[in-house]
Design an enzyme around this catalytic site. Structure first.
Site, PDB file in Angstrom:
ATOM      1  CB  THR A  47      26.884 128.486  -6.882  1.00  0.00           C
ATOM      2  OG1 THR A  47      26.116 128.385  -5.547  1.00  0.00           O
ATOM      3  CG2 THR A  47      27.534 127.911  -6.978  1.00  0.00           C
ATOM      4  CE1 TYR A 135      18.435 131.426  -3.730  1.00  0.00           C
ATOM      5  CE2 TYR A 135      19.054 132.904  -4.897  1.00  0.00           C
ATOM      6  CZ  TYR A 135      19.019 131.785  -4.077  1.00  0.00           C
ATOM      7  OH  TYR A 135      20.113 132.236  -3.783  1.00  0.00           O
ATOM      8  CE  LYS A 163      18.361 128.058  -4.497  1.00  0.00           C
ATOM      9  NZ  LYS A 163      18.993 128.889  -3.467  1.00  0.00           N
TER      10      LYS A 163
END
Length: 300
Positions: A47, A135, A163
């Site tokens: 994002t 990630y 994550k």
């Protein structure tokens, strides 16, 4: 080191058309997160358009966020890059500025093998000197971390958390249990994909890495706190309230939607980096209508 559990809020990174970070607008976003007392700030995630920014602009963004937070909220900085040496440099930059950890993806143009990803992450952890959050984002990297690879990486000194992407509701508890069984005690297991987060947090995930949390931290923090105290009814009630936004996220992508929300809420005015286009007019009207139907205490 251990990262704080709870809500890790991921703001957008406002930029101009040339990719230069608008640090004034970024500071405004960070200030909102500090005021809400989120558990950590996830700067330069997907994002936060990390792959669209130069090393210099990424450093400016981290410097601005760390200066604004003044040590009050830990900052996790995205350090993903196509080359291992570049990721090491980004990790060193973030460490020098004061970031608490680095968020590292398996980004590549050529598909990577498990051994290549292991070496990439191990090198960045060793040479970058910054605690690393794995990630796992196959939707953008097209690389999926296998349980075996996660288990190997979790044993590497300096790799402290993961994550995870969203998983189906029926698979959530089993996925968490199987991952807990292969990582050391204290290794933080987190979730993303905002529309799946409530069930994952209720099943015992440590952290919600949230796109919406970067813009509307208050309601997201309430959801996390309800899940942490085992109040499933309240957590699901809040999640149900946010379902219209989750529907837009699924339809148009969370990144495109939060850019529109940031402008509608008069938080900042910026556009996603090209070639990503702003939402078309019909989609913008959907966002406007959805926002108008949400309770004011959600958007405040």
């Amino acid at each position: 080191m251990s990262l704080p559990n709870g809500l890790s809020a991921f703001p957008i990174t406002p930029t101009d058309a040339a990719g230069r970070v608008d640090t004034v607008a970024l500071r405004r976003l960070v200030t909102r997160l500090i005021a809400a007392e989120v558990d950590s700030i996830g700067l330069l995630g997907s994002t936060g358009i990390y792959m669209y920014l130069t090393r210099g602009e990424r450093r400016r963004a981290v410097e601005a966020a760390l200066d604004e937070s003044s040590g009050r909220i830990p900052v996790i900085a995205g350090i993903g890059a196509l080359r291992t040496d570049e990721a090491v440099g980004l990790a060193r930059d973030a460490k020098d500025i004061g970031a608490a950890a680095g968020l590292l993806s398996a980004a590549s143009y050529t598909p990577l093998t498990d051994d290549e990803v292991f070496e990439h992450f191990s090198t960045v952890a060793r040479e970058g000197g910054l605690p690393i959050v794995i990630y796992d984002n196959p939707g953008t990297t097209h690389f999926k971390f296998t349980p075996e690879l996660v288990g190997r990486l979790a044993q590497v000194p300096g790799i402290v958390a993961i994550k995870n992407p969203g998983v189906g509701t029926d698979d959530t508890a089993q996925h968490l249990a199987s991952q807990r069984a292969i990582v050391p005690q204290g290794f933080s297991i987190g979730c993303s994909a905002d529309w799946t987060a409530v069930e994952t947090m209720l099943a015992g995930a440590d952290t919600w890495y949230s796109v919406l949390g970067g813009l509307l931290p208050g309601v997201c923090l309430k959801l996390v706190r309800a899940a942490q105290r085992g109040d499933a009814a309240e957590a699901r009630r809040l999640d149900g309230m946010l379902e219209p936004l989750w529907s837009l996220f699924r339809q148009y992508s969370s990144l495109r939607v939060v850019y529109e929300l940031a402008e509608l809420l008069d938080i900042c005015r910026t556009e996603p980096p090209r070639p990503i286009l702003p939402l078309p007019a019909t989609a913008k009207r959907q966002v406007v209508d959805t926002l108008a139907r949400l309770p004011t205490h959600v958007t405040g």
